[in-house]
Write an enzyme that holds these catalytic residues in place. Sequence first.
Site, short mmCIF file in Angstrom:
data_model
loop_
_atom_site.label_atom_id
_atom_site.label_comp_id
_atom_site.label_asym_id
_atom_site.label_seq_id
_atom_site.Cartn_x
_atom_site.Cartn_y
_atom_site.Cartn_z
N CYS A 1 9.84 21.70 60.39
CA CYS A 1 9.40 20.53 61.12
C CYS A 1 10.30 19.35 60.78
O CYS A 1 10.62 19.12 59.63
CB CYS A 1 7.96 20.15 60.86
SG CYS A 1 6.79 21.40 61.35
N ARG B 1 15.33 22.47 61.68
CA ARG B 1 14.09 22.52 60.89
C ARG B 1 12.95 23.22 61.62
O ARG B 1 11.88 23.43 61.05
CB ARG B 1 13.65 21.10 60.52
CG ARG B 1 14.70 20.32 59.76
CD ARG B 1 14.22 18.94 59.45
NE ARG B 1 13.21 18.93 58.42
CZ ARG B 1 13.45 18.91 57.12
NH1 ARG B 1 14.69 18.87 56.70
NH2 ARG B 1 12.48 18.92 56.25
N TRP C 1 7.97 23.66 63.66
CA TRP C 1 7.97 25.08 63.28
C TRP C 1 6.50 25.42 63.06
O TRP C 1 5.87 24.90 62.13
CB TRP C 1 8.79 25.28 62.00
CG TRP C 1 8.97 26.73 61.65
CD1 TRP C 1 9.90 27.58 62.17
CD2 TRP C 1 8.20 27.49 60.71
NE1 TRP C 1 9.75 28.84 61.59
CE2 TRP C 1 8.72 28.80 60.69
CE3 TRP C 1 7.13 27.18 59.87
CZ2 TRP C 1 8.21 29.80 59.88
CZ3 TRP C 1 6.62 28.19 59.05
CH2 TRP C 1 7.16 29.49 59.07
N ASN D 1 5.01 16.56 58.68
CA ASN D 1 5.76 17.72 58.16
C ASN D 1 5.07 18.13 56.86
O ASN D 1 4.89 17.31 55.98
CB ASN D 1 7.21 17.28 57.92
CG ASN D 1 8.03 18.30 57.16
OD1 ASN D 1 9.01 17.95 56.51
ND2 ASN D 1 7.67 19.56 57.22
N GLY D 2 4.67 19.40 56.79
CA GLY D 2 3.99 19.87 55.58
C GLY D 2 2.77 20.68 55.97
O GLY D 2 2.68 21.16 57.11
N GLU E 1 21.92 41.16 51.34
CA GLU E 1 22.27 39.96 52.11
C GLU E 1 22.81 40.36 53.49
O GLU E 1 22.49 39.73 54.49
CB GLU E 1 23.27 39.12 51.31
CG GLU E 1 23.97 38.00 52.06
CD GLU E 1 23.05 36.93 52.63
OE1 GLU E 1 21.84 36.95 52.35
OE2 GLU E 1 23.55 36.09 53.40
N LYS F 1 21.14 39.14 56.93
CA LYS F 1 21.89 38.43 57.97
C LYS F 1 21.70 39.10 59.31
O LYS F 1 21.44 38.47 60.32
CB LYS F 1 23.35 38.46 57.57
CG LYS F 1 24.26 37.32 57.59
CD LYS F 1 24.02 36.00 57.00
CE LYS F 1 22.65 35.51 56.75
NZ LYS F 1 22.45 34.73 55.60
N GLU G 1 18.08 38.68 60.61
CA GLU G 1 17.78 37.29 60.96
C GLU G 1 18.27 36.93 62.36
O GLU G 1 17.55 36.28 63.11
CB GLU G 1 18.50 36.34 59.99
CG GLU G 1 17.76 36.05 58.71
CD GLU G 1 18.52 35.06 57.82
OE1 GLU G 1 17.89 34.17 57.28
OE2 GLU G 1 19.76 35.20 57.67
N HIS H 1 16.21 58.56 46.49
CA HIS H 1 14.82 58.49 46.04
C HIS H 1 13.87 58.08 47.17
O HIS H 1 12.75 57.65 46.92
CB HIS H 1 14.69 57.54 44.86
CG HIS H 1 15.45 58.01 43.66
ND1 HIS H 1 15.16 59.17 42.99
CD2 HIS H 1 16.55 57.49 43.05
CE1 HIS H 1 16.02 59.35 42.00
NE2 HIS H 1 16.88 58.35 42.01
N LYS I 1 15.51 26.49 59.07
CA LYS I 1 16.49 26.44 58.00
C LYS I 1 15.91 25.90 56.70
O LYS I 1 16.26 26.34 55.62
CB LYS I 1 17.68 25.59 58.43
CG LYS I 1 18.79 25.66 57.42
CD LYS I 1 20.13 25.47 58.04
CE LYS I 1 21.22 25.79 57.06
NZ LYS I 1 21.38 27.23 56.81
C1 G6P Z 1 15.12 29.89 54.86
C2 G6P Z 1 16.47 30.02 55.52
C3 G6P Z 1 17.37 30.94 54.69
C4 G6P Z 1 17.46 30.43 53.26
C5 G6P Z 1 16.07 30.26 52.62
C6 G6P Z 1 16.15 29.52 51.30
O1 G6P Z 1 14.43 31.09 54.92
O2 G6P Z 1 16.34 30.52 56.83
O3 G6P Z 1 18.67 30.96 55.26
O4 G6P Z 1 18.22 31.32 52.50
O5 G6P Z 1 15.24 29.48 53.49
O6 G6P Z 1 16.57 28.20 51.55
P1 G6P Z 1 17.28 27.27 50.51
O7 G6P Z 1 17.53 26.00 51.26
O8 G6P Z 1 16.32 27.08 49.38
O9 G6P Z 1 18.53 27.94 50.07
#
Ligand code: G6P
Length: 603
Positions: A2, A27, A74, A98-99, A475, A479, A482, A498, A598
């Site tokens: 947000c 956001r 969001w 926001n929160g 990772e 990616k 996502e 396993h 984000k």
């Molecule tokens: C969200 C983002 C990710 C990020 C994670 C942690 O889920 O979409 O890309 O890795 O938050 O965020 P930070 O700002 O703490 O690295």
Amino acid sequence: MCGIFAAISDRPVAGVLVEGLKRLEYRGYDSAGVATIDDEGLRRVCAVGKVSALQQRVEAEPLPGCIGIAHTRWATHGAPSEVNSHPHMASGVAVVHNGIVENHGELRQRLERQGCRFLSETDSEVIPWLISCAVADGSGPARAVRSLGEHIEGSYAVAVMTENDRNVLHAKRHGSPLVAALGPRGGYLSSDISALAGLADEAVVLSDGDQVELRRDAISVFDKSGRPVLRARLPIDAVGEHFDKGGHPHYMLKEIHDQPAVARAIEARYDKSPFVAEQVALDFNQIDRIRLIACGTSYYACLVAKRWFAEVAGLSSDVELASEHRYAPVVADGQREAAILVSQSGETADTLASLEKLRGLRTPTIGIVNQQVSTLAREADFFLPLLAGAEIGVASTKAFTAQLLVLARLVAHAAEQRGQRAAARRLRAALGEAAKTIEAVLHNEAAIVAVAGILAKARSALFVGRGALYPLAMEGALKLKEISYIHAEGFAAGELKHGPIALVDADTPVVALAPSGDLFPKLASNVREIAARKGKIILLGDRKALLALSDVADASLTLPACDELLQPIIAAIPLQFLAYHVAVARGCDIDHPRNLAKSVTVE
Ligand code: G6P
């Protein structure tokens, strides 16, 4: 998570509010809304989806008024819909939030008993009602906003305006970020300093508990106890630095290509002076164990650092997801610990809760953060900047490699302090090669596009690696899921047998991270086990490694040969490209993947 933007000016603010929201869109982009006050009172326009949908609405039905608040959402409580969009209004009060209001159910019931009529399913709507009830009971708006702290459990940043006073915007923060600024045309509030570029030269960064009264020509800040207070002012960078895609179609692609420059910026800052020693006043000889804490992509960076700490500095470490660490039982085993919290945004709610817990335990904390204007950067005992520049694409790319590079610098520093000079020298020498090795991988983009075609058709994909490349396998999978929505999982290659090997078939591509090194023979065996089950294999490795497995690879991507310590940083680049080009091939919205945001400022 947000975004809040608000403005008070000598001319209509709807345009500037929508522009502000566009800059905060990372956001959240489930819905957006704006409200202003003009001669006829409060007016609100909302739209489901991205800010561009709101912009069309605002252009179609102009919104006069020189004071306004805006929000990009969001969704947490209630689906993305117009009625659930902010601003929320109650009897002449409009609020963006926001929160999360954790006790909203109870507050709502109480307010409904008092005759308040709720329209939305959101937790946020209790806030305008709480304020309007306080105003009806005789409080001025500022006192009414202050009293929110007595009612609300949870976190919030709010911007508030009331029909009765068009000359003041009120705001308050408790656990969610907010900055205020004054420019030549008026005053602004924003969740993020970068959204203020071009409007003002500097911003006042609010501390937790602060309340603001913002007029066209003045900012007054009051602390938790209501006393006027002066807060630090920080310069706002120029617009271009944040919002230019550099000729690329997406921020993500631009940010992938930024990585050599980021590596050079880190090298310049961290290598030429005892920078880490200046920033981190800790003696690693007095520390028995490191605790690394983060979420998402940042967590995978911590997993790589765990191996480096052990191998280079002889220090053992635990890596924890912040959302787990914050509620995990504490074991008092007498070990002297230091904690490293890693975050791109510095505002991730779970990571901040971990910081709070560590403070209570008197564990020294090091924040490794990209957003220098952030709670984690400010409140950790020590701070190391990532220097990645603004990362706008929701899927983290350059911030991840920057995290690895900075963590490696910290490891080298710890190793040196602990007398592991040769290992520290080796790591530093490897890091010195990072920028140009990353550049070499970027030149390989065309080959990656061809391989992306294989993954783009898959319903599911596996990523495998060993050692420091196991976190990279996770990772790479993160990616891909996502931004392309293909189901993907990352495994330690030795674990496949396993259980996960049951998933392998001709339709499930397996991306194997297989560069030369001590673990290559083991990984090569795992790759052959996959081949024996007709798995489609995409290999990432240097020439020597690829040659050794050429008989089983369906596709391969060549990585430059480099020191094993550098391999996780280098392997990140083709994995990012791969996810990007698969998502492009599938027509996905690269910079705004569904359901994500984000900066995750809720629990
Ligand atoms: C969200 C983002 C990710 C990020 C994670 C942690 O889920 O979409 O890309 O890795 O938050 O965020 P930070 O700002 O703490 O690295």
